[in-house]
Design a protein around this motif. Structure first.
Motif: not given
Length: 300
Positions: A276, A278-280, A282-287
């Motif tokens: 969970k 790791e997913e957060f 990855t998404a936060e880095r992209k955003r």
């Protein structure tokens, strides 16, 4: 080794000064997880360079499972911002989320602005407002740049070593405002004589201060960000050790004695699994990467 771990005290390295949201969440996690693991967890502050001093220290530490980083937004965005970052993203591995402290945009108690809309509009009509941050890439820095790039504000980020120093800068009238974690801001807001809150930048109103509207309610629909703290390990730490630590922090964040205390401070305990987190990340880095590009948030 993982089966016996831990056999000695563990260190949590906080890359910011004591007293800020990252530090306070680290201490809550350390207290709860140490009970689960049966070993002390020592919190050490290594501030500087927007979190880079402490982050680089952990990235270069021995992967023996006894040194971990208390991470924050800046930790995962520094590689996008700094031209010569002292560590690679792959040098630090996500372990577990601790919690998040919703961000609150604040000004001095005697400021003439009563909401975020008034503050942003006034900045546009001036030569710009100084806005305290906890360093390049910190959550307040992103709040300022989101308001600048998406809503035309004129906020000039001024870096300090921690959220507590930023708070002092606002109280001392050295800057016009900042975006501070609720855990740091609320005591000064409730007193009524040091901070005036303009908005929370979280997705919903604060449970412990429901009278404060969100930025979204005031028309800033894309301004959704919180101060979060997690645990990262230096690359090479045994997955079994990381799983064990993640489980201990998760249990700590679900213990009623811990959750009640943190929620009263304005912190949302999260915990969860390695996957969970790791997913957060990855998404936060992209955003946040889109904000970095739009604002040109780069430094040597």
């Amino acid at each position: 080794m993982a089966q016996d771990w831990p056999t000695k005290p563990i260190r949590f390295i906080v890359p910011f000064s004591a007293g800020g949201a990252n530090d306070l969440m680290a201490r809550a996690a350390a207290e709860g997880a140490s009970k689960e693991l049966g070993q002390p967890i020592i919190v050490e502050n290594k501030p500087g360079a927007g979190g880079n001093v402490g982050s680089a220290y952990v990235a270069k530490s021995s992967p023996d499972g006894y040194t971990f980083l208390i991470s924050a937004a800046g930790v995962i965005t520094n590689s996008m911002i700094k031209k010569n970052n002292p560590y690679k993203d792959s040098d630090l591995i996500p372990v577990v989320m601790i919690g998040l402290s919703p961000s609150v945009v604040v000004v001095a108690a005697d400021s003439p602005y009563n909401n975020l809309r008034e503050f942003v509009d006034a900045s546009k009509k001036s030569s710009g407002f100084n806005f305290a941050t906890a360093g390049t890439g910190s959550t307040p820095h992103f709040v300022a740049e989101m308001l600048n790039t998406q809503y035309g504000a004129k906020l000039i980020p001024v870096p300090y070593k921690s959220g507590s120093e930023s708070a002092s800068a606002v109280m001392g009238r050295h800057v016009e405002g900042t975006s501070e974690a609720s855990i740091v801001a609320l005591p000064h807001i409730r007193g009524g004589d040091k901070f005036k809150p303009l908005a929370t930048t979280w997705t919903k109103r604060l449970d412990v201060y429901p009278q404060l509207p969100t930025a979204v309610e005031q028309g800033f629909t894309d301004l959704q960000i919180a101060h979060w703290a997690g645990v990262h390990a230096p690359a090479g730490v045994s997955p079994a050790i990381m799983d064990k630590l993640a489980d201990a922090v998760d249990k700590a964040m679900k213990a009623p004695t811990v959750t009640d205390r943190l929620k009263n401070l304005g912190i949302e305990p999260v915990g969860g699994t390695r996957t969970k987190f790791e997913e957060f990340v990855t998404a936060e880095r992209k955003r946040l990467g889109t904000v970095v590009k739009a604002a040109g948030m780069t430094e040597n």
